[in-house]
Design a protein around this motif. Structure first.
Motif, PDB file in Angstrom:
ATOM      1  N   VAL A   1      -0.954   0.297  -7.526  1.00 57.81           N
ATOM      2  CA  VAL A   1      -1.763   1.130  -8.407  1.00 57.81           C
ATOM      3  C   VAL A   1      -1.073   2.574  -8.424  1.00 57.81           C
ATOM      4  O   VAL A   1      -1.136   3.045  -7.170  1.00 57.81           O
ATOM      5  CB  VAL A   1      -3.465   1.102  -8.059  1.00 57.81           C
ATOM      6  N   ILE A   2      -0.885   2.976  -9.557  1.00 56.58           N
ATOM      7  CA  ILE A   2      -0.099   4.539  -9.339  1.00 56.58           C
ATOM      8  C   ILE A   2      -1.309   5.370 -10.244  1.00 56.58           C
ATOM      9  O   ILE A   2      -1.123   5.053 -11.552  1.00 56.58           O
ATOM     10  CB  ILE A   2       1.133   4.585 -10.177  1.00 56.58           C
ATOM     11  N   ASN A   3      -1.857   6.337  -9.414  1.00 51.47           N
ATOM     12  CA  ASN A   3      -2.616   7.500 -10.286  1.00 51.47           C
ATOM     13  C   ASN A   3      -1.619   8.459 -10.528  1.00 51.47           C
ATOM     14  O   ASN A   3      -1.552   9.389 -10.099  1.00 51.47           O
ATOM     15  CB  ASN A   3      -3.594   7.868  -9.299  1.00 51.47           C
ATOM     16  N   ASN A   4      -1.270   8.510 -11.652  1.00 56.19           N
ATOM     17  CA  ASN A   4      -0.122   9.457 -12.554  1.00 56.19           C
ATOM     18  C   ASN A   4      -0.984  10.482 -13.284  1.00 56.19           C
ATOM     19  O   ASN A   4      -0.429  11.586 -13.502  1.00 56.19           O
ATOM     20  CB  ASN A   4       0.794   8.940 -13.115  1.00 56.19           C
ATOM     21  N   ALA A   5      -2.103  10.051 -13.926  1.00 59.73           N
ATOM     22  CA  ALA A   5      -2.845  10.685 -14.938  1.00 59.73           C
ATOM     23  C   ALA A   5      -3.289  12.116 -14.451  1.00 59.73           C
ATOM     24  O   ALA A   5      -3.704  12.292 -13.210  1.00 59.73           O
ATOM     25  CB  ALA A   5      -3.821  10.013 -15.386  1.00 59.73           C
ATOM     26  N   GLY A   6      -3.246  13.205 -15.141  1.00 58.40           N
ATOM     27  CA  GLY A   6      -3.702  14.437 -14.842  1.00 58.40           C
ATOM     28  C   GLY A   6      -2.856  15.701 -15.474  1.00 58.40           C
ATOM     29  O   GLY A   6      -2.153  15.242 -16.443  1.00 58.40           O
ATOM     30  N   TYR A   7      -3.328  16.730 -15.349  1.00 58.63           N
ATOM     31  CA  TYR A   7      -2.838  18.036 -16.220  1.00 58.63           C
ATOM     32  C   TYR A   7      -2.956  19.235 -15.250  1.00 58.63           C
ATOM     33  O   TYR A   7      -3.871  19.358 -14.270  1.00 58.63           O
ATOM     34  CB  TYR A   7      -3.451  18.040 -17.581  1.00 58.63           C
ATOM     35  N   GLY A   8      -2.404  20.399 -15.940  1.00 62.63           N
ATOM     36  CA  GLY A   8      -2.843  21.611 -15.203  1.00 62.63           C
ATOM     37  C   GLY A   8      -3.496  22.738 -16.211  1.00 62.63           C
ATOM     38  O   GLY A   8      -3.688  22.642 -17.235  1.00 62.63           O
ATOM     39  N   VAL A   9      -4.117  23.597 -15.128  1.00 64.71           N
ATOM     40  CA  VAL A   9      -4.867  24.689 -15.834  1.00 64.71           C
ATOM     41  C   VAL A   9      -3.968  25.888 -15.219  1.00 64.71           C
ATOM     42  O   VAL A   9      -3.729  25.959 -14.178  1.00 64.71           O
ATOM     43  CB  VAL A   9      -6.225  24.634 -15.380  1.00 64.71           C
TER      44      VAL A   9
ATOM     45  N   ARG B   1      -8.197  -5.352  -0.840  1.00 61.78           N
ATOM     46  CA  ARG B   1      -8.730  -6.047   0.767  1.00 61.78           C
ATOM     47  C   ARG B   1      -8.797  -7.299   0.459  1.00 61.78           C
ATOM     48  O   ARG B   1      -8.681  -7.951   1.540  1.00 61.78           O
ATOM     49  CB  ARG B   1     -10.198  -5.275   0.802  1.00 61.78           C
ATOM     50  N   LYS B   2      -9.358  -7.822  -0.590  1.00 67.79           N
ATOM     51  CA  LYS B   2      -9.377  -9.326  -0.699  1.00 67.79           C
ATOM     52  C   LYS B   2      -8.332  -9.972  -0.854  1.00 67.79           C
ATOM     53  O   LYS B   2      -7.824 -11.022  -0.026  1.00 67.79           O
ATOM     54  CB  LYS B   2      -9.981  -9.901  -2.097  1.00 67.79           C
ATOM     55  N   GLN B   3      -7.045  -9.403  -1.180  1.00 68.09           N
ATOM     56  CA  GLN B   3      -5.591  -9.914  -1.078  1.00 68.09           C
ATOM     57  C   GLN B   3      -5.001  -9.519   0.209  1.00 68.09           C
ATOM     58  O   GLN B   3      -3.995 -10.329   0.644  1.00 68.09           O
ATOM     59  CB  GLN B   3      -4.654  -9.265  -2.153  1.00 68.09           C
ATOM     60  N   ARG B   4      -5.600  -8.672   1.070  1.00 65.22           N
ATOM     61  CA  ARG B   4      -5.016  -8.337   2.199  1.00 65.22           C
ATOM     62  C   ARG B   4      -3.667  -7.515   1.910  1.00 65.22           C
ATOM     63  O   ARG B   4      -2.545  -7.596   3.035  1.00 65.22           O
ATOM     64  CB  ARG B   4      -4.950  -9.288   3.312  1.00 65.22           C
ATOM     65  N   ASN B   5      -3.496  -6.931   0.866  1.00 67.51           N
ATOM     66  CA  ASN B   5      -2.014  -6.136   0.592  1.00 67.51           C
ATOM     67  C   ASN B   5      -2.298  -5.471  -0.573  1.00 67.51           C
ATOM     68  O   ASN B   5      -3.306  -5.692  -1.514  1.00 67.51           O
ATOM     69  CB  ASN B   5      -0.918  -7.267   0.339  1.00 67.51           C
ATOM     70  N   GLY B   6      -1.398  -4.430  -0.841  1.00 63.58           N
ATOM     71  CA  GLY B   6      -1.572  -3.469  -2.123  1.00 63.58           C
ATOM     72  C   GLY B   6      -1.200  -2.107  -1.700  1.00 63.58           C
ATOM     73  O   GLY B   6      -1.018  -1.795  -0.444  1.00 63.58           O
ATOM     74  N   HIS B   7      -0.733  -1.276  -2.431  1.00 65.21           N
ATOM     75  CA  HIS B   7      -0.185  -0.136  -2.412  1.00 65.21           C
ATOM     76  C   HIS B   7      -0.710   0.924  -3.504  1.00 65.21           C
ATOM     77  O   HIS B   7      -0.456   0.669  -4.603  1.00 65.21           O
ATOM     78  CB  HIS B   7       1.409  -0.374  -2.620  1.00 65.21           C
ATOM     79  N   ILE B   8      -1.286   1.850  -2.926  1.00 70.56           N
ATOM     80  CA  ILE B   8      -2.020   2.879  -3.940  1.00 70.56           C
ATOM     81  C   ILE B   8      -1.040   4.111  -3.778  1.00 70.56           C
ATOM     82  O   ILE B   8      -0.571   4.689  -2.713  1.00 70.56           O
ATOM     83  CB  ILE B   8      -3.521   3.213  -3.344  1.00 70.56           C
ATOM     84  N   ILE B   9      -0.650   4.419  -4.982  1.00 73.14           N
ATOM     85  CA  ILE B   9       0.336   5.677  -5.051  1.00 73.14           C
ATOM     86  C   ILE B   9      -0.197   6.806  -5.857  1.00 73.14           C
ATOM     87  O   ILE B   9      -0.887   6.554  -7.033  1.00 73.14           O
ATOM     88  CB  ILE B   9       1.632   5.461  -5.683  1.00 73.14           C
ATOM     89  N   GLN B  10      -0.611   8.159  -5.117  1.00 73.97           N
ATOM     90  CA  GLN B  10      -1.134   8.883  -5.868  1.00 73.97           C
ATOM     91  C   GLN B  10      -0.212  10.037  -6.258  1.00 73.97           C
ATOM     92  O   GLN B  10       0.521  10.472  -5.267  1.00 73.97           O
ATOM     93  CB  GLN B  10      -2.430   9.831  -5.075  1.00 73.97           C
ATOM     94  N   LEU B  11      -0.122  10.514  -7.503  1.00 79.10           N
ATOM     95  CA  LEU B  11       0.938  11.767  -7.901  1.00 79.10           C
ATOM     96  C   LEU B  11       0.090  12.979  -7.535  1.00 79.10           C
ATOM     97  O   LEU B  11      -0.805  13.313  -8.463  1.00 79.10           O
ATOM     98  CB  LEU B  11       1.121  11.536  -9.420  1.00 79.10           C
ATOM     99  N   SER B  12       0.462  13.627  -6.354  1.00 78.44           N
ATOM    100  CA  SER B  12       0.012  14.959  -6.006  1.00 78.44           C
ATOM    101  C   SER B  12       1.004  15.726  -6.634  1.00 78.44           C
ATOM    102  O   SER B  12       1.563  15.853  -7.518  1.00 78.44           O
ATOM    103  CB  SER B  12      -0.246  14.854  -4.484  1.00 78.44           C
ATOM    104  N   SER B  13       1.475  16.533  -5.491  1.00 77.38           N
ATOM    105  CA  SER B  13       2.403  17.797  -6.057  1.00 77.38           C
ATOM    106  C   SER B  13       2.829  18.600  -4.628  1.00 77.38           C
ATOM    107  O   SER B  13       2.264  18.597  -4.002  1.00 77.38           O
ATOM    108  CB  SER B  13       1.861  18.706  -7.231  1.00 77.38           C
ATOM    109  N   VAL B  14       3.854  19.149  -4.928  1.00 74.82           N
ATOM    110  CA  VAL B  14       4.273  20.165  -3.922  1.00 74.82           C
ATOM    111  C   VAL B  14       2.943  21.298  -3.932  1.00 74.82           C
ATOM    112  O   VAL B  14       2.508  21.902  -2.715  1.00 74.82           O
ATOM    113  CB  VAL B  14       5.390  21.183  -4.206  1.00 74.82           C
ATOM    114  N   LEU B  15       2.179  21.501  -5.086  1.00 68.69           N
ATOM    115  CA  LEU B  15       1.158  22.445  -5.080  1.00 68.69           C
ATOM    116  C   LEU B  15      -0.387  21.826  -4.301  1.00 68.69           C
ATOM    117  O   LEU B  15      -1.323  22.255  -4.563  1.00 68.69           O
ATOM    118  CB  LEU B  15       0.917  22.452  -6.569  1.00 68.69           C
ATOM    119  N   GLY B  16      -0.125  20.586  -3.922  1.00 70.49           N
ATOM    120  CA  GLY B  16      -1.148  19.704  -3.173  1.00 70.49           C
ATOM    121  C   GLY B  16      -0.797  20.304  -1.599  1.00 70.49           C
ATOM    122  O   GLY B  16      -1.613  19.800  -0.661  1.00 70.49           O
TER     123      GLY B  16
END
Length: 273
Positions: A80-88, A123-138
């Protein structure tokens, strides 16, 4: 081995670039956007391997439904890749109340809702990869991007805790921290706060700031190989910079922080009681 990937904000920018790269190599992709017209070309080209989903990530119930739809449609979910977002864009004083609430809803709560939706499946699968699109500004801040900074610092905070919470379930977690890239981040999707003239000189000074020079902006296409390597590696890192600016500037900024903490260590220890 092909993977099943769920990615948000996939109608343009990194999201669309990465979604197509996954599809080209044979992965199955569920991709979301507020409107899916921008995903029609991928749907036409990749057919059953591609599932476009209209989603407003700020809607928690809709986010849960979308993740489960992808899982049920493909019968599995690997990434799962959480890519959505925008800047202010604007000084902290300039940012309006609704602007601040809206960007937190998208960048922080939207990321959180999709993350929470994926966790029971992983958790049910006992595997998975979560990727958060952060930033150097995080990791460190820039003037006139403080509100955006705050959203990415928040994502970094809950994601670091999450990684410790779920490692025992076989779930991997990564924060991807790009520097500036030639995407639409500062374009049509960005929000510009109402200017206060007192901050004009600070904004003008950004024209010569490190990380904001023309050569400092990366080519989005160059990130593809890094993302493919990230999702394929058996032991992905918790944090991954993208681009040449992140590590060098972070080393300098964190040295400055450490020097300040050390200089005030006597005061800090005395305050312990």
């Amino acid at each position: 081995m092909s993977k099943t990937i769920f990615i948000t904000g996939a109608s343009k920018g990194f999201g669309k670039l990465w979604a197509e790269a996954f599809l080209k190599r044979g992965d199955k992709v569920a991709a979301t956007s507020r409107t899916i017209s921008g995903l029609q070309d991928l749907a036409d080209k990749y057919g059953e391997s591609f599932l476009p989903i209209a989603l407003d990530i700020t809607d928690r119930e809709a986010s849960i439904k979308a993740v489960n739809q992808a899982y049920q449609h493909f019968g599995s979910l690997d990434v799962v890749i959480n890519n959505a977002g925008y800047g202010v864009f604007g000084a902290v004083e300039e940012a309006g109340e609704q602007e601040i609430k809206d960007v937190f809803n998208a960048n922080v709560f939207g990321t959180l809702w999709v993350t929470q939706a994926a966790l029971p499946i992983f958790r049910k699968q006992r595997n998975g990869h979560i990727i958060q699109l952060s930033s150097v500004l995080g990791v460190w801040s820039l003037p006139t991007l403080g509100i955006y900074n705050a959203t990415k610092f928040a994502v970094e905070g809950f994601t670091e805790a999450l990684a410790s919470e779920v490692s025992g379930f076989g779930i991997k977690v990564t924060l991807v921290e790009p520097n500036g890239y030639n995407t639409d981040f500062g374009g049509a999707s960005a929000v510009q706060s109402k200017a206060i003239p007192a901050y004009d000189n600070i904004k003008a000074g950004l024209a010569t700031a490190e990380g904001l020079q023309p050569d400092d902006y990366g080519k989005p296409e160059a990130t593809v190989s890094a993302i493919l390597k990230l999702i394929d590696t058996e032991n992905p890192p918790l944090r991954l910079f993208l681009g040449k600016i992140g590590l060098s500037k972070t080393e300098r900024i964190y040295k400055e922080k450490l020097d300040t903490w050390k200089a005030w260590e006597d005061v800090a220890v005395a305050a312990h009681g």
